[in-house]
Design an enzyme around this catalytic site. Structure first.
Site, mmCIF file in Angstrom:
data_model
loop_
_atom_site.group_PDB
_atom_site.id
_atom_site.type_symbol
_atom_site.label_atom_id
_atom_site.label_comp_id
_atom_site.label_asym_id
_atom_site.label_seq_id
_atom_site.Cartn_x
_atom_site.Cartn_y
_atom_site.Cartn_z
ATOM 1 N N GLN A 126 -22.385 -30.878 27.379
ATOM 2 C CA GLN A 126 -21.843 -30.049 28.243
ATOM 3 C C GLN A 126 -20.573 -31.264 28.554
ATOM 4 O OE1 GLN A 126 -24.413 -32.181 31.967
ATOM 5 N NE2 GLN A 126 -23.457 -31.081 33.110
ATOM 6 N N GLY A 127 -20.411 -29.996 28.763
ATOM 7 C CA GLY A 127 -18.061 -30.601 29.531
ATOM 8 C C GLY A 127 -18.046 -30.179 31.192
ATOM 9 N N GLU A 244 -31.237 -30.475 35.837
ATOM 10 C CA GLU A 244 -30.513 -32.114 35.210
ATOM 11 C C GLU A 244 -31.111 -32.944 36.005
ATOM 12 O OE1 GLU A 244 -26.821 -34.548 33.757
ATOM 13 O OE2 GLU A 244 -26.245 -32.843 35.185
ATOM 14 N N ASN A 381 -26.691 -41.696 42.982
ATOM 15 C CA ASN A 381 -27.406 -41.426 44.072
ATOM 16 C C ASN A 381 -26.726 -41.952 44.984
ATOM 17 O OD1 ASN A 381 -28.891 -41.330 41.742
ATOM 18 N ND2 ASN A 381 -30.191 -43.780 42.039
#
Length: 395
Positions: A126-127, A244, A381
């Site tokens: 993942q980029g 994700e 978060n």
């Protein structure tokens, strides 16, 4: 039998347990139990075993090689795999890019790429994040300029997990500087062996190596590698992140870790009696267990919301927050239970005559330090709380 599940669901749980008993090698289970990182070959081997039953891409439609499972079946599968110490499925191809292509990709892209994810021909990374664009992802600077039928890409990506194993990467790039920052982002697919792609390892706090930085210098990528519309990649980025974040919650892993903590409390002696008889310590354990049970229900709700390709919505942010807090809390309590035995290094690194710590202490500190990242990656978060507030109150 847990009365929350139907007879059919309990039968499915039995099927999963039988599969794990027959197919999970003892050495892989031991590595999972002791927090030992797997080799690429071991991860690929486990993926192949799952795919032999169409159990690898559990969220994909059957027509594209998925399992066709219900949300409850996916939850049961995750929980049983965690309790058996089975390897986690590497999410980048199966859990991130796959759902993106199913929703936004062309049929040609689906037919070309999805089978290669399932058969292990492609390993994706993942980029997204950059040195100046982490939680504020929309400020990314990696630029893609169109030249004929190619994009020429220049920039840098960081925190690329398991990029050292990957042969392909999906990237967010800036294709326009007009309007709001979110409006000029596109989602492209890049082969890692393309000239101009350079990968450098990043050593982590506990000494491990699983993340990288990637430099892109005049990298030429065919325009056909664009997913969705040009300058509309922010919509895709948000969609991927909901999947994700749901995966980050880790209900199954927390369930396993909590059981391990309870067992540990039975054996560790403090003030002349087992820690399990310490009311203060066990009240903290009970509090975590209550939070975990509540999160299990929320997880089922989020999985149901993701049915047929729909994004889970704010539930994914709620899961991400609560799941990471619970996981970190369990690891903190584990270190507390072990006391001085929770040395800040793997037991395997100690001299032979110093290996007197309990087996349960192995890598406890390393896990604790490594998983400080859980509340940061996938959107910190703090950012997730803002997302929830905006969704609920229109702030």
């Amino acid at each position: 039998m847990d009365l929350r599940y139907t007879a059919e669901e309990e039968a499915f749980r039995t099927e999963v347990r039988e599969f794990l008993a027959e197919n999970l090698p003892d050495d892989l289970a031991a590595k999972g139990r002791n927090g030992v990182k797997l080799t690429k070959a071991e991860m690929e081997g486990w993926h192949a075993k799952l795919q032999s039953r169409n159990w690898l891409a559990v969220t994909w439609p059957v027509d594209y090689g998925g399992s066709g499972w219900t949300a409850v079946q996916r939850h049961i599968f995750e929980e049983e795999c965690a309790l058996a110490n089975a390897p986690k499925v590497v999410p980048f191809g199966v859990g991130m890019l796959g759902p993106v292509l199913l929703k936004f990709g062309t049929e040609e892209q689906k037919q070309e790429i999805l089978p290669r994810i399932l058969n292990g021909a492609d390993w994706w990374c993942q980029g997204y994040s950059e040195p100046g664009a982490g939680s504020d992802l929309a400020s990314l600077k990696t630029r893609a300029v169109r030249e004929g039928e190619d994009y020429v890409i220049n920039g840098q990506k960081t925190w690329t997990t398991l990029g050292q194993h990957a042969n392909r990467i999906f990237c967010l790039v800036r294709t326009s500087t007009e309007g709001k920052p979110q409006e000029g982002i596109s989602f492209v697919l890049i082969d890692m062996d393309t000239p101009g792609v350079e990968l450098r390892p990043i050593r982590l706090l506990e000494g491990g190596y699983e993340v990288n930085e990637i430099f892109l210098t005049d990298v030429r990528v065919p325009v056909s590698n664009l997913v969705g519309e040009e300058n509309k990649g922010w919509t895709i980025a948000k969609y991927l992140l909901t999947h994700e974040r749901t995966n980050i919650a880790g209900v199954g892993n927390s369930t396993k870790d909590l059981e391990k903590l309870r067992t540990l409390a039975q054996h560790m002696v403090r003030n002349g009696k087992p820690l399990a008889q310490d009311p203060v310590f066990m009240s903290e354990v009970a509090e975590v267990e209550i939070d975990l049970e509540a999160m299990r229900v929320l997880n089922l709700r989020a999985l149901s919301a993701a049915k047929d390709g729909a994004a889970p919505g704010r539930e994914s942010s709620m899961l991400k927050i609560k799941g990471t807090v619970i996981r970190q809390r369990i690891q903190s309590l584990t270190r507390s239970a072990l006391g001085a035995a929770a040395a800040p290094f793997p037991a395997s690194d100690l001299p032979e005559n110093a290996r007197t710590v309990p087996e349960d202490a192995a890598d406890a500190a390393a896990d604790y330090f490594n998983h400080r990242k859980l509340s940061i990656f996938g959107g910190s978060n703090e950012i997730q709380r803002n997302i929830i507030a905006k969704d609920l109150f229109g702030a």
